[in-house]
Design a protein around this motif. Structure first.
Motif, PDB file in Angstrom:
ATOM      1  N   ARG A  83       7.546  11.721 -59.097  1.00  0.00           N
ATOM      2  CA  ARG A  83       8.161  10.392 -59.117  1.00  0.00           C
ATOM      3  C   ARG A  83       7.477   9.425 -58.159  1.00  0.00           C
ATOM      4  O   ARG A  83       7.268   8.258 -58.475  1.00  0.00           O
ATOM      5  N   THR A  84       7.114   9.916 -56.971  1.00  0.00           N
ATOM      6  CA  THR A  84       6.608   9.016 -55.931  1.00  0.00           C
ATOM      7  C   THR A  84       5.092   8.942 -55.858  1.00  0.00           C
ATOM      8  O   THR A  84       4.545   7.977 -55.331  1.00  0.00           O
ATOM      9  N   GLY A  85       4.388   9.973 -56.372  1.00  0.00           N
ATOM     10  CA  GLY A  85       2.965  10.073 -56.104  1.00  0.00           C
ATOM     11  C   GLY A  85       2.738  10.496 -54.661  1.00  0.00           C
ATOM     12  O   GLY A  85       3.676  10.757 -53.902  1.00  0.00           O
ATOM     13  N   PHE A  86       1.463  10.549 -54.262  1.00  0.00           N
ATOM     14  CA  PHE A  86       1.109  11.048 -52.930  1.00  0.00           C
ATOM     15  C   PHE A  86       0.577   9.962 -51.995  1.00  0.00           C
ATOM     16  O   PHE A  86       0.273  10.257 -50.837  1.00  0.00           O
ATOM     17  N   THR A  87       0.458   8.724 -52.470  1.00  0.00           N
ATOM     18  CA  THR A  87      -0.171   7.693 -51.645  1.00  0.00           C
ATOM     19  C   THR A  87       0.573   7.459 -50.342  1.00  0.00           C
ATOM     20  O   THR A  87      -0.042   7.358 -49.272  1.00  0.00           O
ATOM     21  N   GLY A  88       1.895   7.359 -50.385  1.00  0.00           N
ATOM     22  CA  GLY A  88       2.654   7.152 -49.156  1.00  0.00           C
ATOM     23  C   GLY A  88       2.408   8.253 -48.149  1.00  0.00           C
ATOM     24  O   GLY A  88       2.197   7.991 -46.961  1.00  0.00           O
ATOM     25  N   ALA A  89       2.412   9.499 -48.617  1.00  0.00           N
ATOM     26  CA  ALA A  89       2.170  10.634 -47.724  1.00  0.00           C
ATOM     27  C   ALA A  89       0.751  10.608 -47.161  1.00  0.00           C
ATOM     28  O   ALA A  89       0.533  10.895 -45.976  1.00  0.00           O
TER      29      ALA A  89
END
Length: 273
Positions: A223-229
């Motif tokens: 749902r969120t992808g990994f970019t924020g992490a």
């Protein structure tokens, strides 16, 4: 029976998802990469049973918490600010802060920057590291090359796309590959490969990681992808620049305001022994 309660809390301009259980002195539990509040599901209940109020947020960029678009919104000042703001938003004055992986760095820096708010630190997989004398990325590149995994993660969009192709595979390989059972880990990305190639594929899941666990993590990252992490890794040099005031600083024991009467929580007493 104690239950884990989920809700959203407004912390400054960040809408943060938290899981909490129990009542008593506050313990804040900070996850690492690539994880979520779910990593603390067992500790939430254990701490609640021991007489604590345990709260595990999804940190910024993860899970049900907001994911700011700008890379520069993921600095150590932001992540420490989230912790201090969360303590206040929960109506508490102080907390013991526990962290794993990236969460350890936030826990240590919370104690360093706001000792008035942090009773003690519990760190897993992340000892305290003083601010280095030079920007860390240049040192990493000099010693390990451009394919050192942290340098690789600086390439805009590259790891983001790679890890998002199959979130379940990413989480499975990352959690197992960085564990003691997969030791040793080679952090150099192959010339003709990607970050996933640095993590071993388990022949079978270890006892501490189930298919149901992977379902939870994979659903979040799908749902969120990994970019924020990944933006956490993209602020290493910015963090270094922002923390010049803490050069050579050490974390001191929290002074008691009333030595004759104050009884620190058991976690704090154990941490100092």
């Amino acid at each position: 029976m104690t239950e884990i309660i989920h809700r959203h809390i407004q912390v400054a301009d960040l809408r943060m998802h938290v899981a909490e259980a129990g009542t008593g002195p506050l313990v804040v539990l900070l996850h690492g990469f690539p994880e979520s509040w779910y990593s603390w599901r067992h500790q939430l209940l254990a701490l609640a049973a021991a007489g604590y109020r345990a709260v595990a947020p999804d940190q910024r960029g993860y899970g049900g918490t907001d994911r700011p678009n700008a890379v520069e919104d993921y600095t150590i000042l932001h992540t420490v600010g989230d912790v201090i703001g969360l303590i206040a938003a929960l109506g508490e004055e102080q907390a013991v802060v526990a962290g794993h992986d990236w969460g350890s760095g936030v826990a240590w820096n919370s104690a360093l920057m706001r000792p008035d708010r942090v009773r003690g630190v519990i760190a897993l997989g992340g000892p305290y590291g003083p601010r280095p004398a030079a920007p860390p990325l240049a040192t990493m590149r000099k010693e390990a090359g451009e394919n050192f995994y942290v340098a690789y993660l600086q390439r805009p969009g590259v790891a983001d796309r790679e890890l998002s192709q199959d979130p379940r595979t990413t989480v499975r390989r990352a959690l197992f590959g960085a564990s003691g059972e997969a030791y040793p880990w080679n952090p150099i990305v192959p010339e003709d490969g990607g970050l996933l190639d640095t993590w071993r594929e388990p022949e079978q899941l270890p006892d501490w990681l189930t298919e149901a666990d992977l379902d939870v993590y994979a659903a979040d990252f799908a749902r969120t992808g990994f970019t924020g992490a990944l933006n956490w890794f993209r602020n290493l040099d910015r963090n270094w620049a922002l923390t010049s005031a803490w050069q050579d600083a050490v974390i001191l024991p929290r002074p008691s305001t009333s030595p004759a009467t104050e009884t620190p929580p058991p976690l704090y007493r154990e941490a100092r022994s």
